[in-house]
Scaffold this motif. Structure first.
Motif, PDB file in Angstrom:
ATOM      1  N   THR A 103       0.821  -1.237   0.000  1.00  0.00           N
ATOM      2  CA  THR A 103       0.000   0.000   0.000  1.00  0.00           C
ATOM      3  C   THR A 103       0.844   1.273   0.000  1.00  0.00           C
ATOM      4  O   THR A 103       0.594   2.206   0.767  1.00  0.00           O
ATOM      5  N   ILE A 104       1.830   1.266  -0.854  1.00  0.00           N
ATOM      6  CA  ILE A 104       2.705   2.441  -0.979  1.00  0.00           C
ATOM      7  C   ILE A 104       2.110   3.423  -1.980  1.00  0.00           C
ATOM      8  O   ILE A 104       1.809   3.047  -3.116  1.00  0.00           O
ATOM      9  N   ASN A 105       1.923   4.664  -1.552  1.00  0.00           N
ATOM     10  CA  ASN A 105       1.512   5.713  -2.477  1.00  0.00           C
ATOM     11  C   ASN A 105       2.754   6.350  -3.085  1.00  0.00           C
ATOM     12  O   ASN A 105       3.849   6.258  -2.522  1.00  0.00           O
ATOM     13  N   ILE A 106       2.569   7.005  -4.206  1.00  0.00           N
ATOM     14  CA  ILE A 106       3.719   7.537  -4.945  1.00  0.00           C
ATOM     15  C   ILE A 106       3.579   9.045  -5.119  1.00  0.00           C
ATOM     16  O   ILE A 106       2.548   9.535  -5.564  1.00  0.00           O
ATOM     17  N   LEU A 107       4.647   9.766  -4.756  1.00  0.00           N
ATOM     18  CA  LEU A 107       4.694  11.221  -4.957  1.00  0.00           C
ATOM     19  C   LEU A 107       4.880  11.545  -6.429  1.00  0.00           C
ATOM     20  O   LEU A 107       5.472  10.759  -7.166  1.00  0.00           O
ATOM     21  N   HIS A 108       4.413  12.725  -6.839  1.00  0.00           N
ATOM     22  CA  HIS A 108       4.605  13.154  -8.224  1.00  0.00           C
ATOM     23  C   HIS A 108       5.377  14.461  -8.277  1.00  0.00           C
ATOM     24  O   HIS A 108       5.227  15.315  -7.409  1.00  0.00           O
ATOM     25  N   GLY A 109       6.214  14.625  -9.285  1.00  0.00           N
ATOM     26  CA  GLY A 109       6.969  15.872  -9.464  1.00  0.00           C
ATOM     27  C   GLY A 109       8.452  15.612  -9.505  1.00  0.00           C
ATOM     28  O   GLY A 109       8.950  14.666  -8.892  1.00  0.00           O
ATOM     29  N   THR A 110       9.198  16.473 -10.208  1.00  0.00           N
ATOM     30  CA  THR A 110      10.644  16.286 -10.348  1.00  0.00           C
ATOM     31  C   THR A 110      11.424  16.901  -9.187  1.00  0.00           C
ATOM     32  O   THR A 110      12.595  16.598  -9.000  1.00  0.00           O
ATOM     33  N   GLU A 111      10.783  17.794  -8.413  1.00  0.00           N
ATOM     34  CA  GLU A 111      11.496  18.435  -7.297  1.00  0.00           C
ATOM     35  C   GLU A 111      10.685  18.325  -6.010  1.00  0.00           C
ATOM     36  O   GLU A 111       9.533  18.761  -5.960  1.00  0.00           O
ATOM     37  N   ILE A 112      11.270  17.736  -5.011  1.00  0.00           N
ATOM     38  CA  ILE A 112      10.617  17.645  -3.705  1.00  0.00           C
ATOM     39  C   ILE A 112      11.653  17.858  -2.598  1.00  0.00           C
ATOM     40  O   ILE A 112      12.859  17.834  -2.850  1.00  0.00           O
TER      41      ILE A 112
END
Lengths: 240, 240
Positions: A103-112
């Motif tokens: 149940t791993i969610n995934i972040l979106h975007g090239t910069e965090i």
């Protein structure tokens, strides 16, 4: 009574993570980046990762066992990067395994901004997030480990969920920034087929000893700015 | 016969250093910087530093003993940063002592490439240069040291020959760059009144373990790009 105690605990927890988020925002205010508060996997039963953007939460994964990479692009067998998970399967289904089984969610975007909390916890301990950008999935692994007893170090590396050949198409940058000091590591990501232990042994990652980590830490948390780019963009930059 | 053997040795030595200079030029070709080949102080009886620019040669200094900094700006007592030198005197005459007693020449310019040779030599060993820019004198100290036996690390720091308050007026940048990997450290220089050992303990320097150093080394030499700027210039740069 137990219900109210639990509610009060949850509110305190929320205030604590809002404070950490505020700290990260303060450190990286000029970037306008997503901030993800990442708790160590050692505490995974008691706390989960809280992300600044509600629709994206960070996964907690623990690298534990992995085998030698076999570079057959389509049918490469791969171990699950999660701690104590014995699953093995093809590279193409690692993401499905991570999201469905763990149940791993995934972040979106090239910069965090990766804000690792509780840096004081004894080694070995991992802080890990996954995120999706540029058509691929990436994992950032921060590991605290004692290669020599009593001398803990921090190792941070970016891994592509893909083959080593695919990983060469990207560059990533990790940046620590505090009190007029800045430490930056830029490289190509490694393939998730490579073992984290071998990456650490190769020195192919950002390495911090405890003193350096302490210098950049703020109230027990370490903020790491992350940026991922396609290699062609980086290739046009001057070498110095 | 002995004369011819010595001449042949000298020619071989010259070819070796020209090759190292060529390597450094190749690595940092886009910068057009001065390249200074720095031999370790351990070999100071057998070899001296060779610089790419004939009028500027690099000094060989060894930090060995220094005491706690006293922050009285004009009359601060200071130890000689050279290895095994017992000299102590006022801060204002350290440069005169280094140049007159130890015949150290001083490089000029805000950007140079420091090419440290013979990285394989056992710890403890120092590679050091001095240079003059922006109206002050600076020392770059690269030290190989085993804080834990059998686990050598490299520590690189810039020191101002001046007080801690004066050091805050400058920033410096150290950069390693090889095989699509880049490691950068940016900070204010430390005062020469501070002890190198305490700087290392604080983690207030670029720290490389042996694996990372090996990753950036080329044929046993490590090229470090150095840039020094006045703080006001750096203060205008964005934080990330």
């Amino acid at each position: 009574m137990l219900f109210f105690t639990q509610c009060f605990g949850a509110v305190l927890d929320l205030i604590h993570f809002r404070f950490q988020h505020y700290q990260a925002k303060r450190v990286f205010s000029s970037a306008g980046q997503l901030v993800c508060v990442v708790t160590p996997t050692q505490n995974s039963k008691n706390a989960s990762n809280r992300c600044a953007v509600p629709e994206d939460s960070a996964p907690q994964i623990r690298h534990h066992h992995c085998h030698e990479a076999v570079h057959d692009p389509q049918l490469t067998s791969c171990s699950c990067p999660l701690y104590a998970c014995k699953w093995e399967g093809h590279l193409e289904v690692v993401v499905a395994h991570l999201t469905q089984t763990h149940t791993i969610n995934i972040l979106h975007g090239t910069e965090i901004v990766f804000l690792a909390t509780d840096m004081h916890l004894p080694a070995p301990v991992d802080w890990i997030i996954a995120h999706s950008c540029l058509g691929h999935h990436f994992l950032l692994v921060l590991r605290k480990q004692e290669k020599y007893q009593g001398y803990p170090q921090f190792f941070a590396t970016m891994m592509l969920i893909g083959t080593p050949a695919q990983a060469e198409n990207f560059n990533y940058k990790l940046e620590l920034n505090r009190n007029r000091r800045r430490l930056t590591w830029e490289s190509s990501p490694r393939s998730v087929l490579d073992c984290v232990d071998s990456i650490i042994t190769d020195g192919d990652c950002l390495v911090l000893n405890a003193s350096v980590a302490q210098l950049f830490a703020d109230n027990g948390s370490l903020a790491i700015g992350i940026a991922i780019t396609a290699s062609k963009l980086c290739a046009t930059q001057p070498e110095m």
